[in-house]
Scaffold this motif. Structure first.
Motif, mmCIF file in Angstrom:
data_model
loop_
_atom_site.group_PDB
_atom_site.id
_atom_site.type_symbol
_atom_site.label_atom_id
_atom_site.label_comp_id
_atom_site.label_asym_id
_atom_site.label_seq_id
_atom_site.Cartn_x
_atom_site.Cartn_y
_atom_site.Cartn_z
ATOM 1 N N ASP A 45 23.203 -43.230 -5.535
ATOM 2 C CA ASP A 45 23.849 -42.907 -4.258
ATOM 3 C C ASP A 45 24.827 -41.731 -4.415
ATOM 4 O O ASP A 45 25.584 -41.425 -3.521
ATOM 5 N N ALA A 46 24.812 -41.070 -5.621
ATOM 6 C CA ALA A 46 25.767 -39.974 -5.860
ATOM 7 C C ALA A 46 25.449 -38.819 -4.922
ATOM 8 O O ALA A 46 24.293 -38.499 -4.683
ATOM 9 N N ARG A 47 26.507 -38.212 -4.375
ATOM 10 C CA ARG A 47 26.299 -37.070 -3.493
ATOM 11 C C ARG A 47 26.975 -35.861 -4.088
ATOM 12 O O ARG A 47 27.945 -35.974 -4.814
ATOM 13 N N CYS A 48 26.422 -34.708 -3.776
ATOM 14 C CA CYS A 48 27.026 -33.482 -4.283
ATOM 15 C C CYS A 48 27.793 -32.829 -3.150
ATOM 16 O O CYS A 48 27.265 -32.677 -2.051
ATOM 17 N N TYR A 49 29.014 -32.480 -3.416
ATOM 18 C CA TYR A 49 29.883 -31.907 -2.384
ATOM 19 C C TYR A 49 30.200 -30.452 -2.692
ATOM 20 O O TYR A 49 30.120 -30.015 -3.847
ATOM 21 N N LYS A 50 30.633 -29.752 -1.645
ATOM 22 C CA LYS A 50 31.118 -28.375 -1.824
ATOM 23 C C LYS A 50 32.639 -28.455 -1.916
ATOM 24 O O LYS A 50 33.315 -28.868 -0.967
ATOM 25 N N ILE A 51 33.155 -28.074 -3.075
ATOM 26 C CA ILE A 51 34.573 -28.303 -3.349
ATOM 27 C C ILE A 51 35.276 -26.993 -3.685
ATOM 28 O O ILE A 51 34.765 -26.179 -4.461
ATOM 29 N N GLY A 52 36.453 -26.799 -3.116
ATOM 30 C CA GLY A 52 37.293 -25.650 -3.472
ATOM 31 C C GLY A 52 38.506 -26.156 -4.241
ATOM 32 O O GLY A 52 39.100 -27.171 -3.878
ATOM 33 N N VAL A 53 38.837 -25.483 -5.337
ATOM 34 C CA VAL A 53 40.002 -25.879 -6.146
ATOM 35 C C VAL A 53 41.006 -24.725 -6.085
ATOM 36 O O VAL A 53 40.682 -23.603 -6.481
ATOM 37 N N ILE A 54 42.206 -24.994 -5.590
ATOM 38 C CA ILE A 54 43.200 -23.911 -5.464
ATOM 39 C C ILE A 54 44.202 -24.011 -6.607
ATOM 40 O O ILE A 54 44.950 -24.983 -6.720
ATOM 41 N N GLY A 55 44.195 -22.983 -7.473
ATOM 42 C CA GLY A 55 45.027 -22.987 -8.684
ATOM 43 C C GLY A 55 44.127 -23.248 -9.875
ATOM 44 O O GLY A 55 43.641 -24.360 -10.057
ATOM 45 N N THR A 56 43.878 -22.184 -10.674
ATOM 46 C CA THR A 56 42.945 -22.337 -11.796
ATOM 47 C C THR A 56 43.718 -22.250 -13.113
ATOM 48 O O THR A 56 43.474 -21.372 -13.941
ATOM 49 N N GLY A 57 44.682 -23.135 -13.280
ATOM 50 C CA GLY A 57 45.411 -23.247 -14.544
ATOM 51 C C GLY A 57 44.747 -24.316 -15.391
ATOM 52 O O GLY A 57 43.537 -24.549 -15.278
ATOM 53 N N TYR A 58 45.524 -24.986 -16.229
ATOM 54 C CA TYR A 58 44.969 -26.033 -17.093
ATOM 55 C C TYR A 58 44.231 -27.075 -16.265
ATOM 56 O O TYR A 58 43.072 -27.388 -16.514
ATOM 57 N N VAL A 59 44.930 -27.608 -15.254
ATOM 58 C CA VAL A 59 44.353 -28.709 -14.485
ATOM 59 C C VAL A 59 43.209 -28.224 -13.606
ATOM 60 O O VAL A 59 42.118 -28.814 -13.607
#
Ligand SMILES: NC(=O)c1ccc[n+]([C@@H]2O[C@H](COP(=O)([O-])OP(=O)(O)OC[C@H]3O[C@@H](n4cnc5c(N)ncnc54)[C@H](O)[C@@H]3O)[C@@H](O)[C@H]2O)c1
Length: 468
Positions: free
Chosen positions: A28-42
């Protein structure tokens, strides 16, 4: 005819399920479109790992150099296993890097906020980056979104972020918000993300929590516990967890000092208490105190948040006080043994705040260096990875390119970071390079018998000190 059609359909369905499960995804896994703001360690670890479990992720940052180098497959941080995953997911077109923050917000359904929350001058968490991001999200909210805050923020901040987004949301686009504290440890962050003990999400709306659960479904499948809480509890969990671990470190450091006075061995004591499941063996290693980009700033921010709410956290305050004095205590001990630091050459081994990372933020090694330099010592430092991260603005401090160069002609050695390279080094050969025989291993890393055979006078923390 019908039976034949349905049996074919059934076998195709079974085949598809097997293929998907073999790739590690729940059926049942779904793939999402994700934006990540801040590309540091985390942000980098989060974005890369989310791509690795099947989502399409765009990581954005205002730092053009960082994004350019990532687009060329060059990783700005040292983190075990990360480079391979970044390159793999870049090639598979599941991971993208951009400086176009507005575009990343508009074109993704789920947004993670992973910008920094550094310590401000008064010790509180500086929330400027988080609030800037909230404004940018509000202005670019053109279709419905769910926003998850991952940056470590004091209790009540997610509510403020929500208000800022609402105030800038001129299209009145519906959005949901949740808080998903990040528990990864630098040095093992990819493994921590993929195999966490628990995943926590705080949300007002149960659908937001269940969306988060779906995003991380492939990880939960491996057995991690999932905890859904209120937003305030999730904010508190992050600070309370880091503070508890800081307390454990300061606790064992004080016990170590006491051990020295009564002839006990802190490593034996730590094992004896850590085997009790109620206590646990982790974080009972004595050393130069806690450092890094999280514990020092998070404990202070937690204390400040308590103060603002009219209460005090005495236990955490004590842990911070013990930690503040830790480096000078270690340097004082070395000074007593040396007589004085005046014109003494010291090899400082390790600059990163812990092994397996190049992060030197609030590193105890740098505090040890500063105190020794102030006392007149000349420091020859070496770190297998983090040497280039340290700004060198003192004529009494030099970062050497190799361990051999750092040891040349020194009066004493101070081991500050427990790198494997130090463990595996030939200390008998090294002794030919050093002038003095004093070796302060303030991580209790090295084997006393080996060091004795190498004719070093080994000093460790929390061990019997009948010589002094
Ligand atoms: N480093 C850790 O081990 C760790 C672990 C758990 C939680 N956290 C928390 O996660 C958060 C991020 O920590 P980090 O260590 O990754 O910080 P970091 O400083 O390494 O990275 C933050 C990034 O955000 C970028 N940024 C700042 N403002 C921005 C904006 N408006 N738009 C786009 N990008 C922007 C910066 O350029 C930087 O690259 C902090 O709140 C921290 O406390 C860190």
């Amino acid at each position: 005819m019908h039976i034949l059609f349905f049996s074919r359909f059934f076998f195709f369905f079974v085949f598809l399920t097997i293929i998907l499960s073999s790739k590690g995804f729940a059926s049942d896994a779904r793939c999402y479109k994700i934006g990540v703001i801040g590309t540091g360690y985390v942000g980098l670890v989060l974005g890369t790992c989310l791509a690795e479990i099947g989502h399409t992720v765009t990581c954005c940052d205002l730092d053009t150099r960082k994004i350019d180098s990532l687009n060329n497959g060059l990783i700005p941080i040292y983190e075990h296993g990360l480079e391979e995953l970044v390159i793999k997911n870049l090639h598979d077109n599941r991971l993208f890097f951009t400086t176009e923050v507005a575009e990343a917000i508009q074109s993704n359904d789920i947004i993670f906020i992973t910008v920094g929350t550094p310590e401000s001058l008064n010790g509180e968490a500086n929330l400027d980056f988080v609030f800037d991001t909230a404004r940018t999200i509000g202005k670019n909210l053109k279709n419905p979104k769910t926003i998850f805050v991952k940056s470590t923020v004091p209790m009540g901040t997610v509510q403020k972020i929500k208000e800022i987004i609402t105030n800038h949301n001129h299209f009145n686009t519906p959005f949901e918000i949740g808080y998903a504290p990040e528990f990864l440890r630098e040095g093992s962050s990819v493994n921590d993300f993929m195999n966490p003990d628990r995943v926590v999400v705080g949300a007002e709306n149960p659908d937001t929590a269940s969306l988060f659960k779906k995003i991380v479904a492939p990880i939960l499948k491996k057995g991690a516990k999932f905890l859904s809480t209120s937003i305030a509890s999730a904010e508190m969990i992050k600070y309370a967890a880091n503070s508890f671990l800081s307390v454990k470190i300061s606790f064992i450091n004080e016990i170590a000092d006491f051990c020295e006075l009564v002839g006990a061995d802190v490593d034996e004591v730590a094992m004896g208490i850590g085997l009790d499941k109620r206590i646990g063996a982790e974080f009972l290693k004595p050393g130069p105190g806690f450092g890094g980009s999280c514990f020092p700033k998070d404990t202070l921010a937690f204390l400040k948040a308590a103060e603002k709410n009219g209460t005090s956290l005495h236990v955490i305050q004590a842990a911070v006080d013990v930690n503040d004095f830790r480096p000078s205590k270690i340097v004082d001990r070395l000074e007593t043994m040396l007589g004085s630091f005046d014109r003494k050459k010291i090899a400082l081994l390790g600059l990163a705040f812990k092994e397996e990372t190049d992060d030197v933020r609030a590193s105890p090694a740098l505090k040890l260096m500063e105190i020794m330099v102030k006392k007149g010592a000349f420091i020859q430092a070496y770190d297998p990875i983090a040497g280039t991260q340290v700004q060198n603005d003192s004529p009494n401090f030099e970062v050497k390119a190799s361990l051999i160069e750092a040891l040349a002609g020194v009066d004493a050695v101070l081991l500050a970071t427990p790198w494997k390279e130090f463990l595996e080094f030939d200390w008998t050969k090294a002794r030919l390079l050093t002038k003095g025989d004093l070796f302060f291993d303030c991580r209790n890393l090295l084997d006393p018998v080996t060091m004795n055979e190498a004719t070093f006078e080994l000093i460790q923390i929390g061990k019997k000190i009948d010589r002094f």
